[in-house]
Design a protein around this motif. Sequence first.
Motif, PDB file in Angstrom:
ATOM      1  N   LYS A   4       0.857  -1.181   0.000  1.00  0.00           N
ATOM      2  CA  LYS A   4       0.000   0.000   0.000  1.00  0.00           C
ATOM      3  C   LYS A   4       0.895   1.232   0.000  1.00  0.00           C
ATOM      4  CE  LYS A   4      -4.287  -1.637   0.999  1.00  0.00           C
ATOM      5  NZ  LYS A   4      -5.508  -0.897   0.961  1.00  0.00           N
ATOM      6  N   TYR A   5       0.302   2.393  -0.269  1.00  0.00           N
ATOM      7  CA  TYR A   5       1.059   3.622  -0.442  1.00  0.00           C
ATOM      8  C   TYR A   5       0.411   4.763   0.345  1.00  0.00           C
ATOM      9  CZ  TYR A   5       2.854   0.883  -4.290  1.00  0.00           C
ATOM     10  OH  TYR A   5       3.421  -0.122  -5.034  1.00  0.00           O
ATOM     11  N   THR A   6       1.244   5.761   0.690  1.00  0.00           N
ATOM     12  CA  THR A   6       0.723   6.952   1.350  1.00  0.00           C
ATOM     13  C   THR A   6       0.806   8.136   0.388  1.00  0.00           C
ATOM     14  OG1 THR A   6       2.822   7.817   2.204  1.00  0.00           O
ATOM     15  CG2 THR A   6       1.703   6.111   3.539  1.00  0.00           C
ATOM     16  N   LYS A   7       0.095   9.189   0.707  1.00  0.00           N
ATOM     17  CA  LYS A   7       0.168  10.411  -0.094  1.00  0.00           C
ATOM     18  C   LYS A   7       1.471  11.162   0.172  1.00  0.00           C
ATOM     19  CE  LYS A   7      -4.726  11.004  -0.917  1.00  0.00           C
ATOM     20  NZ  LYS A   7      -5.911  11.872  -0.812  1.00  0.00           N
ATOM     21  N   ASP A   8       2.231  10.712   1.177  1.00  0.00           N
ATOM     22  CA  ASP A   8       3.553  11.283   1.452  1.00  0.00           C
ATOM     23  C   ASP A   8       4.650  10.496   0.741  1.00  0.00           C
ATOM     24  OD1 ASP A   8       2.701  13.376   3.236  1.00  0.00           O
ATOM     25  OD2 ASP A   8       2.342  11.829   4.744  1.00  0.00           O
ATOM     26  N   HIS A   9       4.260   9.530  -0.096  1.00  0.00           N
ATOM     27  CA  HIS A   9       5.164   8.754  -0.947  1.00  0.00           C
ATOM     28  C   HIS A   9       6.003   7.713  -0.202  1.00  0.00           C
ATOM     29  CE1 HIS A   9       3.784  11.407  -4.064  1.00  0.00           C
ATOM     30  NE2 HIS A   9       4.159  12.435  -3.336  1.00  0.00           N
ATOM     31  N   GLU A  10       5.400   7.113   0.826  1.00  0.00           N
ATOM     32  CA  GLU A  10       5.974   5.923   1.434  1.00  0.00           C
ATOM     33  C   GLU A  10       5.175   4.716   0.974  1.00  0.00           C
ATOM     34  OE1 GLU A  10       6.984   9.335   3.825  1.00  0.00           O
ATOM     35  OE2 GLU A  10       4.995   8.466   3.752  1.00  0.00           O
ATOM     36  N   TRP A  11       5.811   3.556   0.973  1.00  0.00           N
ATOM     37  CA  TRP A  11       5.103   2.309   0.704  1.00  0.00           C
ATOM     38  C   TRP A  11       5.198   1.434   1.948  1.00  0.00           C
ATOM     39  CZ3 TRP A  11       8.129  -1.986   1.244  1.00  0.00           C
ATOM     40  CH2 TRP A  11       9.499  -1.849   1.042  1.00  0.00           C
ATOM     41  N   VAL A  12       4.197   0.588   2.119  1.00  0.00           N
ATOM     42  CA  VAL A  12       4.211  -0.393   3.211  1.00  0.00           C
ATOM     43  C   VAL A  12       3.911  -1.760   2.614  1.00  0.00           C
ATOM     44  CG1 VAL A  12       3.497   1.289   4.960  1.00  0.00           C
ATOM     45  CG2 VAL A  12       1.783  -0.091   3.852  1.00  0.00           C
ATOM     46  N   GLN A  13       4.636  -2.737   3.087  1.00  0.00           N
ATOM     47  CA  GLN A  13       4.437  -4.108   2.621  1.00  0.00           C
ATOM     48  C   GLN A  13       4.061  -4.966   3.815  1.00  0.00           C
ATOM     49  OE1 GLN A  13       7.592  -5.812   0.183  1.00  0.00           O
ATOM     50  NE2 GLN A  13       7.357  -7.716   1.316  1.00  0.00           N
ATOM     51  N   THR A  14       2.961  -5.681   3.677  1.00  0.00           N
ATOM     52  CA  THR A  14       2.502  -6.556   4.746  1.00  0.00           C
ATOM     53  C   THR A  14       2.520  -7.993   4.263  1.00  0.00           C
ATOM     54  OG1 THR A  14       0.194  -6.325   4.066  1.00  0.00           O
ATOM     55  CG2 THR A  14       0.997  -4.772   5.717  1.00  0.00           C
ATOM     56  N   GLU A  15       2.817  -8.876   5.203  1.00  0.00           N
ATOM     57  CA  GLU A  15       2.779 -10.301   4.918  1.00  0.00           C
ATOM     58  C   GLU A  15       2.443 -11.031   6.212  1.00  0.00           C
ATOM     59  OE1 GLU A  15       5.234 -13.722   2.488  1.00  0.00           O
ATOM     60  OE2 GLU A  15       6.095 -11.741   2.714  1.00  0.00           O
ATOM     61  N   GLY A  16       1.173 -11.400   6.353  1.00  0.00           N
ATOM     62  CA  GLY A  16       0.728 -12.108   7.549  1.00  0.00           C
ATOM     63  C   GLY A  16       0.997 -11.307   8.811  1.00  0.00           C
ATOM     64  N   ASP A  17       1.547 -11.979   9.819  1.00  0.00           N
ATOM     65  CA  ASP A  17       1.834 -11.324  11.097  1.00  0.00           C
ATOM     66  C   ASP A  17       3.249 -10.759  11.167  1.00  0.00           C
ATOM     67  OD1 ASP A  17      -0.703 -11.832  12.073  1.00  0.00           O
ATOM     68  OD2 ASP A  17      -0.145 -13.762  12.965  1.00  0.00           O
ATOM     69  N   PRO A  19       6.400  -8.174  10.722  1.00  0.00           N
ATOM     70  CA  PRO A  19       6.434  -6.708  10.808  1.00  0.00           C
ATOM     71  C   PRO A  19       6.201  -6.074   9.433  1.00  0.00           C
ATOM     72  CG  PRO A  19       8.273  -7.661  12.015  1.00  0.00           C
ATOM     73  CD  PRO A  19       7.615  -8.789  11.254  1.00  0.00           C
ATOM     74  N   VAL A  20       5.630  -4.898   9.435  1.00  0.00           N
ATOM     75  CA  VAL A  20       5.336  -4.148   8.213  1.00  0.00           C
ATOM     76  C   VAL A  20       6.628  -3.474   7.745  1.00  0.00           C
ATOM     77  CG1 VAL A  20       3.997  -2.226   7.275  1.00  0.00           C
ATOM     78  CG2 VAL A  20       2.952  -3.787   8.934  1.00  0.00           C
ATOM     79  N   VAL A  21       6.964  -3.663   6.475  1.00  0.00           N
ATOM     80  CA  VAL A  21       8.165  -3.063   5.888  1.00  0.00           C
ATOM     81  C   VAL A  21       7.785  -1.715   5.272  1.00  0.00           C
ATOM     82  CG1 VAL A  21      10.064  -3.394   4.260  1.00  0.00           C
ATOM     83  CG2 VAL A  21       9.021  -5.384   5.379  1.00  0.00           C
ATOM     84  N   PHE A  98      12.644   0.789   7.186  1.00  0.00           N
ATOM     85  CA  PHE A  98      12.488   0.188   8.518  1.00  0.00           C
ATOM     86  C   PHE A  98      11.294  -0.740   8.545  1.00  0.00           C
ATOM     87  CE2 PHE A  98      10.859   4.582   8.549  1.00  0.00           C
ATOM     88  CZ  PHE A  98       9.523   4.389   8.851  1.00  0.00           C
ATOM     89  N   LYS A  99      11.237  -1.523   9.629  1.00  0.00           N
ATOM     90  CA  LYS A  99      10.115  -2.430   9.847  1.00  0.00           C
ATOM     91  C   LYS A  99       9.396  -2.017  11.119  1.00  0.00           C
ATOM     92  CE  LYS A  99      12.246  -6.298   7.425  1.00  0.00           C
ATOM     93  NZ  LYS A  99      12.669  -7.715   7.491  1.00  0.00           N
ATOM     94  N   VAL A 100       8.069  -2.145  11.082  1.00  0.00           N
ATOM     95  CA  VAL A 100       7.205  -1.652  12.148  1.00  0.00           C
ATOM     96  C   VAL A 100       6.308  -2.766  12.667  1.00  0.00           C
ATOM     97  CG1 VAL A 100       5.383   0.011  12.703  1.00  0.00           C
ATOM     98  CG2 VAL A 100       7.107   0.589  11.004  1.00  0.00           C
ATOM     99  N   LYS A 101       6.181  -2.828  13.983  1.00  0.00           N
ATOM    100  CA  LYS A 101       5.149  -3.658  14.605  1.00  0.00           C
ATOM    101  C   LYS A 101       3.956  -2.729  14.800  1.00  0.00           C
ATOM    102  CE  LYS A 101       4.072  -6.017  18.886  1.00  0.00           C
ATOM    103  NZ  LYS A 101       4.526  -6.175  20.269  1.00  0.00           N
ATOM    104  N   PRO A 102       2.876  -2.937  14.037  1.00  0.00           N
ATOM    105  CA  PRO A 102       1.754  -1.981  14.065  1.00  0.00           C
ATOM    106  C   PRO A 102       1.001  -1.981  15.392  1.00  0.00           C
ATOM    107  CG  PRO A 102       1.450  -3.631  12.318  1.00  0.00           C
ATOM    108  CD  PRO A 102       2.654  -4.015  13.087  1.00  0.00           C
ATOM    109  N   ASP A 103       0.571  -0.794  15.808  1.00  0.00           N
ATOM    110  CA  ASP A 103      -0.340  -0.670  16.951  1.00  0.00           C
ATOM    111  C   ASP A 103      -1.756  -1.033  16.527  1.00  0.00           C
ATOM    112  OD1 ASP A 103       1.692   0.183  18.637  1.00  0.00           O
ATOM    113  OD2 ASP A 103       1.171   2.310  18.446  1.00  0.00           O
ATOM    114  N   ASP A 104      -2.112  -0.627  15.310  1.00  0.00           N
ATOM    115  CA  ASP A 104      -3.460  -0.846  14.789  1.00  0.00           C
ATOM    116  C   ASP A 104      -3.357  -1.175  13.302  1.00  0.00           C
ATOM    117  OD1 ASP A 104      -6.095  -0.789  13.963  1.00  0.00           O
ATOM    118  OD2 ASP A 104      -6.454   1.304  14.532  1.00  0.00           O
ATOM    119  N   ALA A 105      -3.340  -2.459  12.993  1.00  0.00           N
ATOM    120  CA  ALA A 105      -3.146  -2.902  11.608  1.00  0.00           C
ATOM    121  C   ALA A 105      -4.260  -2.422  10.681  1.00  0.00           C
ATOM    122  CB  ALA A 105      -3.025  -4.416  11.555  1.00  0.00           C
TER     123      ALA A 105
END
Length: 124
Positions: A4-17, A19-21, A98-105
């Motif tokens: 997925k993408y943000t309007k600030d031009h970051e991307w996030v990649q999720t795969e199961g449980d 961490p989000v890249v 970086f990789k993130v452990k989401p507070d609210d997926a």
Amino acid sequence: MAIKYTKDHEWVQTEGDAPVVVGITVHAQDALGDVVFVDLPEVGKTFAQGEVAGVVESVKAAADVFMPISGEIVEVNEALRADPSLANSAPQDAGWFFKVKPDDATQIDALLDATDYEKFTAES
């Protein structure tokens, strides 16, 4: 795996449980030009969605890297710190930030899919 993408031009990649890249998009690195430095967040630090989590500097400009979702930084890309040009040569692969452990997926659900991001960048 979903991206997925943000309007600030970051991307996030999720795969199961796992961490989000997070990284910057091809569009962002094109606009910045040759990346010469990245300031990555500290592992263990938590950020709210939208907060500045890092900085990317190029020969042309410096830009903030915003947190696309709320969460805790669980890993940073040391290879990127050592070779910032990875943000140009492989922005959505080896050039991740970086990789993130989401507070609210569920925050991920509100981000843009590839089609919507392409429309957004075409209009801006």
